[in-house]
Write a protein that holds these residues in place. Structure first.
Motif, mmCIF file in Angstrom:
data_model
loop_
_atom_site.group_PDB
_atom_site.id
_atom_site.type_symbol
_atom_site.label_atom_id
_atom_site.label_comp_id
_atom_site.label_asym_id
_atom_site.label_seq_id
_atom_site.Cartn_x
_atom_site.Cartn_y
_atom_site.Cartn_z
ATOM 1 N N SER A 192 0.832 -1.213 0.000
ATOM 2 C CA SER A 192 0.000 0.000 0.000
ATOM 3 C C SER A 192 0.866 1.263 0.000
ATOM 4 O O SER A 192 0.519 2.258 -0.642
ATOM 5 N N ILE A 193 1.993 1.201 0.677
ATOM 6 C CA ILE A 193 2.904 2.364 0.686
ATOM 7 C C ILE A 193 3.464 2.587 -0.714
ATOM 8 O O ILE A 193 3.568 3.727 -1.183
ATOM 9 N N ASP A 194 3.814 1.495 -1.394
ATOM 10 C CA ASP A 194 4.347 1.597 -2.758
ATOM 11 C C ASP A 194 3.327 2.258 -3.681
ATOM 12 O O ASP A 194 3.660 3.167 -4.449
ATOM 13 N N LYS A 195 2.063 1.834 -3.578
ATOM 14 C CA LYS A 195 1.004 2.418 -4.420
ATOM 15 C C LYS A 195 0.813 3.896 -4.103
ATOM 16 O O LYS A 195 0.655 4.718 -5.016
ATOM 17 N N ARG A 196 0.807 4.233 -2.811
ATOM 18 C CA ARG A 196 0.591 5.623 -2.413
ATOM 19 C C ARG A 196 1.755 6.515 -2.834
ATOM 20 O O ARG A 196 1.550 7.669 -3.226
ATOM 21 N N LEU A 197 2.991 5.984 -2.770
ATOM 22 C CA LEU A 197 4.154 6.779 -3.212
ATOM 23 C C LEU A 197 4.077 7.047 -4.704
ATOM 24 O O LEU A 197 4.394 8.155 -5.163
ATOM 25 N N ASN A 198 3.672 6.039 -5.488
ATOM 26 C CA ASN A 198 3.581 6.209 -6.938
ATOM 27 C C ASN A 198 2.433 7.143 -7.313
ATOM 28 O O ASN A 198 2.497 7.815 -8.346
ATOM 29 N N ALA A 199 1.382 7.204 -6.482
ATOM 30 C CA ALA A 199 0.229 8.051 -6.784
ATOM 31 C C ALA A 199 0.422 9.484 -6.290
ATOM 32 O O ALA A 199 -0.409 10.348 -6.561
ATOM 33 N N LEU A 200 1.500 9.744 -5.599
ATOM 34 C CA LEU A 200 1.762 11.076 -5.061
ATOM 35 C C LEU A 200 2.015 12.060 -6.202
ATOM 36 O O LEU A 200 2.822 11.772 -7.104
ATOM 37 N N PRO A 201 1.339 13.209 -6.219
ATOM 38 C CA PRO A 201 1.568 14.193 -7.288
ATOM 39 C C PRO A 201 3.036 14.645 -7.303
ATOM 40 O O PRO A 201 3.650 14.801 -6.252
ATOM 41 N N SER A 202 3.573 14.832 -8.498
ATOM 42 C CA SER A 202 4.992 15.183 -8.621
ATOM 43 C C SER A 202 5.302 16.536 -7.981
ATOM 44 O O SER A 202 6.393 16.725 -7.434
ATOM 45 N N GLN A 203 4.367 17.476 -8.047
ATOM 46 C CA GLN A 203 4.599 18.782 -7.420
ATOM 47 C C GLN A 203 4.723 18.622 -5.902
ATOM 48 O O GLN A 203 5.620 19.196 -5.278
ATOM 49 N N LYS A 204 3.869 17.828 -5.294
ATOM 50 C CA LYS A 204 3.914 17.586 -3.850
ATOM 51 C C LYS A 204 5.203 16.862 -3.481
ATOM 52 O O LYS A 204 5.833 17.176 -2.472
ATOM 53 N N ALA A 205 5.596 15.898 -4.319
ATOM 54 C CA ALA A 205 6.823 15.148 -4.054
ATOM 55 C C ALA A 205 8.050 16.064 -4.129
ATOM 56 O O ALA A 205 9.002 15.901 -3.365
ATOM 57 N N GLU A 206 8.007 17.022 -5.049
ATOM 58 C CA GLU A 206 9.132 17.956 -5.195
ATOM 59 C C GLU A 206 9.193 18.923 -4.016
ATOM 60 O O GLU A 206 10.266 19.233 -3.516
ATOM 61 N N GLU A 207 8.023 19.401 -3.555
ATOM 62 C CA GLU A 207 7.980 20.339 -2.442
ATOM 63 C C GLU A 207 8.448 19.680 -1.138
ATOM 64 O O GLU A 207 9.108 20.304 -0.329
ATOM 65 N N GLN A 208 8.079 18.441 -0.953
ATOM 66 C CA GLN A 208 8.391 17.705 0.284
ATOM 67 C C GLN A 208 9.443 16.629 0.034
ATOM 68 O O GLN A 208 9.303 15.498 0.476
ATOM 69 N N LYS A 209 10.495 17.007 -0.668
ATOM 70 C CA LYS A 209 11.525 16.046 -1.074
ATOM 71 C C LYS A 209 12.134 15.290 0.112
ATOM 72 O O LYS A 209 12.298 14.067 0.069
ATOM 73 N N ALA A 210 12.461 16.004 1.182
ATOM 74 C CA ALA A 210 13.096 15.375 2.345
ATOM 75 C C ALA A 210 12.148 14.373 3.001
ATOM 76 O O ALA A 210 12.557 13.258 3.367
ATOM 77 N N GLN A 211 10.882 14.760 3.124
ATOM 78 C CA GLN A 211 9.890 13.879 3.745
ATOM 79 C C GLN A 211 9.677 12.625 2.890
ATOM 80 O O GLN A 211 9.607 11.513 3.411
ATOM 81 N N VAL A 212 9.588 12.797 1.588
ATOM 82 C CA VAL A 212 9.402 11.658 0.684
ATOM 83 C C VAL A 212 10.607 10.731 0.752
ATOM 84 O O VAL A 212 10.477 9.498 0.732
ATOM 85 N N SER A 213 11.793 11.313 0.864
ATOM 86 C CA SER A 213 13.009 10.510 0.967
ATOM 87 C C SER A 213 12.987 9.647 2.232
ATOM 88 O O SER A 213 13.362 8.470 2.196
ATOM 89 N N LYS A 214 12.518 10.217 3.344
ATOM 90 C CA LYS A 214 12.412 9.443 4.585
ATOM 91 C C LYS A 214 11.422 8.298 4.430
ATOM 92 O O LYS A 214 11.685 7.179 4.881
ATOM 93 N N VAL A 215 10.304 8.592 3.792
ATOM 94 C CA VAL A 215 9.288 7.546 3.574
ATOM 95 C C VAL A 215 9.882 6.424 2.732
ATOM 96 O O VAL A 215 9.719 5.236 3.047
ATOM 97 N N ARG A 216 10.585 6.789 1.662
ATOM 98 C CA ARG A 216 11.182 5.763 0.785
ATOM 99 C C ARG A 216 12.231 4.933 1.534
ATOM 100 O O ARG A 216 12.331 3.722 1.323
ATOM 101 N N ASN A 217 13.015 5.587 2.402
ATOM 102 C CA ASN A 217 14.023 4.849 3.179
ATOM 103 C C ASN A 217 13.373 3.835 4.110
ATOM 104 O O ASN A 217 13.814 2.684 4.188
#
Length: 192
Positions: A134-159
């Motif tokens: 479910s995390i994999d699906k939610r990460l892929n569905a995350l809008p690219s603008q949101k992912a770019e704005e919250q780069k550090a947070q997304v990186s932690k989630v991916r780790n």
């Protein structure tokens, strides 16, 4: 007339007492002592001979404990004074916010601690797999603008997500579930 003789008498007595007080006080001048004459000729110092028959002092016959010696005594430590560091308190990350909201952790539930593995509950393993998917699906569905704005947070989630996958592959379902839950909570906070 009686009044003038009374005043005259008072003045006379006052003058008498004043004179006596001054006479008894003595002279207030500083006494000067005559200076000593300077020594012009050198004076020879005499040697006092030591007596030949001094009494011998015997050492005590008691056995005393050895004298304690510090190994650090001969090595003075030099410490350089460093200026005090001014450190701003770090901003609370979502991880610490989550940890603070949950209350003090128990010793068994250390942050990021993995279990020793061993016997795994099939239900726990399935829950960890579902959570990772479910995390994999939610990460892929995350809008690219949101992912770019919250780069550090997304990186932690991916780790956390990747660590959860690795733990599951190594057979640690409990650790995988814990790491996946952390990734899920960070992702929930990111999507708000």
């Amino acid at each position: 007339m009686k009044g003038t003789s009374n005043i005259t008498q008072k003045i006379a007595w006052t003058a008498l007492w004043f004179g006596l007080a001054m006479g008894m006080a003595g002279c207030r001048h500083k006494q000067q002592l005559a200076p000593l004459p300077p020594v012009m000729a050198p004076v020879a110092l005499e040697e006092i001979p030591q007596p030949d028959d001094l009494p011998m002092v015997e050492a005590p016959t008691e056995k005393l404990p050895p004298v304690p010696v510090s190994t650090e005594a001969g090595k003075p430590k030099k410490r350089k004074k460093q200026p005090p560091k001014v450190v701003a308190p770090p901003e609370p990350t979502p991880e610490t916010q989550i940890a603070n909201a949950a209350g003090p952790p128990s010793p068994d539930a250390a942050v990021g601690a993995l279990t020793a593995g061993g016997e795994t509950n099939p239900q726990t393993k399935q829950e960890a797999e579902d959570l990772i998917a479910s995390i994999d699906k939610r990460l892929n569905a995350l809008p690219s603008q949101k992912a770019e704005e919250q780069k550090a947070q997304v990186s932690k989630v991916r780790n956390f997500w990747k660590d959860a996958q690795d733990a599951l592959k190594s057979g640690d379902a409990e650790g995988a579930k814990t790491l996946a839950t952390k990734a899920k909570l960070l992702l929930d906070d990111l999507e708000k």
